[in-house]
Design a protein around this motif. Structure first.
Motif, mmCIF file in Angstrom:
data_model
loop_
_atom_site.group_PDB
_atom_site.id
_atom_site.type_symbol
_atom_site.label_atom_id
_atom_site.label_comp_id
_atom_site.label_asym_id
_atom_site.label_seq_id
_atom_site.Cartn_x
_atom_site.Cartn_y
_atom_site.Cartn_z
ATOM 1 N N GLY A 29 -2.976 2.426 -4.757
ATOM 2 C CA GLY A 29 -3.142 2.022 -3.370
ATOM 3 C C GLY A 29 -4.517 1.444 -3.086
ATOM 4 O O GLY A 29 -5.094 1.682 -2.033
ATOM 5 N N LEU A 114 3.781 -4.083 4.418
ATOM 6 C CA LEU A 114 2.789 -4.098 3.349
ATOM 7 C C LEU A 114 3.079 -3.048 2.295
ATOM 8 O O LEU A 114 2.597 -3.120 1.172
ATOM 9 C CB LEU A 114 1.395 -3.796 3.922
ATOM 10 N N THR A 116 5.789 -2.216 0.732
ATOM 11 C CA THR A 116 6.713 -2.517 -0.354
ATOM 12 C C THR A 116 5.990 -2.723 -1.674
ATOM 13 O O THR A 116 6.435 -2.268 -2.719
ATOM 14 C CB THR A 116 7.541 -3.774 -0.029
ATOM 15 N N THR A 117 4.861 -3.423 -1.648
ATOM 16 C CA THR A 117 4.161 -3.655 -2.916
ATOM 17 C C THR A 117 2.937 -2.772 -3.039
ATOM 18 O O THR A 117 1.974 -3.137 -3.674
ATOM 19 C CB THR A 117 3.712 -5.108 -3.056
ATOM 20 N N ASN A 118 2.995 -1.614 -2.405
ATOM 21 C CA ASN A 118 1.874 -0.699 -2.508
ATOM 22 C C ASN A 118 2.099 0.187 -3.722
ATOM 23 O O ASN A 118 3.091 0.902 -3.789
ATOM 24 C CB ASN A 118 1.837 0.130 -1.228
ATOM 25 N N CYS A 119 1.176 0.135 -4.682
ATOM 26 C CA CYS A 119 1.463 0.875 -5.912
ATOM 27 C C CYS A 119 1.437 2.380 -5.685
ATOM 28 O O CYS A 119 1.983 3.126 -6.471
ATOM 29 C CB CYS A 119 0.570 0.474 -7.060
#
Lengths: 198, 220
Positions: A29, A114, A116-119
């Protein structure tokens, strides 16, 4: 027996928040950590949105993993399943919250896409799987991870609000100075290392 | 995305953009998680960089081939599924042939899916251009990422363990500063390398942006 479980829950929670802080020791993140920490209020909003999505995702991921993937020997679909859960869930949560809880949507709405692609959101279910947690421990660990994420974001935004007023050389302005500040925040969290014998 | 013919950039421009001008890590500040997490040793940094490059080339190629087919509204989930497929392939290839690297990188291999660089290149390049330039873009953006990881892990490994690729360098010179291979050292080394890059290229750093977010979303 009961006391044992409670003890385990407390330890897992504190480990997730302090010792294995998602941002400061696992580096998950980083985008929101560097991107939305200019103001404390946005940092808190992002933290809450992530915590919420992480807990629900981790629960669903655990159920799908042990009910569907493992019995059918399809563990190789784990990554894809988890990311699909996240993509679908984020969309679903956005729609539901917008329809039924408008004030919450007003507060969290802008952060949801945002995520969705938050690790961090993908990382926590993967960590749960790697640690072989059961459903309860998965949920506890995910909640702790989300709380730790929120804590790190809020603390760091405080530092950055201060730094805004400082006179920083042009080469260091922006990201480099933020990273140096993060070094210090991370170092302070490092003091929690070894808090519990694992 | 419309399939209007754009002026396709030249191979040389793609290479310079990927490696230096628009270096995904040092200039665009994308994909920070692996940059900080796996750069404790040069071998790990290099492995992560090359694994990501492989995924990036494949996903760029596939997305470019499908650029007239994927409907605009579901493009982000579609890209993510394509990327997740290639990441799974790379993950199992590593498990089979480089089990040690796979162990060292751990969950950061499946986490390539959530690396902003992949989605950013899909949106900014592969969705607009023909397959071959997209493949080149994937290659050079991946190499730019690898270069950044290589530099950062070099700094961290030499200062933190006194070795380089496991080769002992500073045995009798100074005691290694263990901090550099611990989490705080990651932030420090990344900050130093970006500062150096800033200084060298005299350029401004682009604002950190996640691939899927427009500026108004990122800075509400």
């Amino acid at each position: 027996m009961m006391a044992n479980i409670v003890q385990q829950i407390v330890i897992t929670l504190l480990t997730a928040i302090l010792v294995e802080n998602l941002v400061l020791s696992k580096f998950l993140g980083m985008c929101p950590f560097l991107g939305v920490t200019q103001k404390t209020s946005t940092a808190a909003g992002m933290g809450l949105a992530v915590t919420f999505v992480v807990v629900v995702t981790a629960g669903l991921a655990w159920i799908l993993n042990y009910a569907l993937l493992v019995p059918n020997h399809m563990e190789y679909l784990q990554t894809m399943t988890y990311i699909l859960i996240i993509a679908a869930l984020v969309q679903f949560v956005e729609t539901v919250v917008r329809k039924f809880i408008p004030p919450l949507y007003k507060a969290l709405g802008i952060y949801l896409p945002l995520i969705t692609t938050n690790c961090a959101v993908l990382g926590v279910p993967l960590l749960n799987t790697a640690k072989n947690y059961d459903l309860l421990m998965s949920l506890v660990y995910s909640f702790g991870a989300g709380a730790g994420f929120t804590l790190a974001l809020i603390l760091f935004s405080g530092v950055r609000e201060r730094m805004d007023k400082a006179d920083i050389p042009a080469t260091l302005r922006g990201i480099p100075s933020a990273l140096f500040a993060a070094t210090l925040v991370s170092m302070s969290f490092f003091g929690f290392q070894g808090l519990f014998a694992s | 995305m419309s399939s209007q013919p754009f002026d396709t950039p030249k191979a040389w421009d793609i290479a310079v953009a990927g490696l230096i001008k628009e270096n995904p890590t040092l200039k665009m500040i994308l994909g920070c998680c692996p940059t900080l997490a796996v750069t404790t040793a040069v071998g790990n940094g290099l492995g992560m960089g090359l694994a990501t490059t492989a995924v990036l080339m494949c996903s760029n190629m596939a997305i470019s081939l499908l650029r007239g087919v994927i409907p605009e509204k579901v493009r982000i989930p579609s890209y993510i599924i394509i990327i997740a497929g290639f990441v799974t392939v790379v993950m199992y290839v590593l498990k089979a042939w480089l089990p040690e690297l796979d162990k060292a990188l751990g969950i950061y291999i499946p986490l390539i899916v959530a690396n902003c660089i992949l989605l950013a290149r899909a949106e900014m390049f592969a969705a607009k251009y023909k397959p071959f330039p997209s493949l080149l873009d994937g290659l050079f953006m991946g190499l730019g990422f690898t270069l950044a990881l290589f530099t950062i892990s070099t700094v961290r490994e030499i200062l933190g363990s006194g070795t380089w690729f496991g080769l002992v360098l500073t045995k009798n010179l100074w005691a290694p500063a263990v901090l550099m291979i611990l989490p705080p050292g990651g932030f420090l080394a990344f900050g130093l390398v970006i500062t150096g890059m800033n200084r060298l290229t005299n350029g401004k750093i682009a604002t950190p942006m996640c691939a899927t977010c427009s500026p108004e979303r990122c800075a509400p």
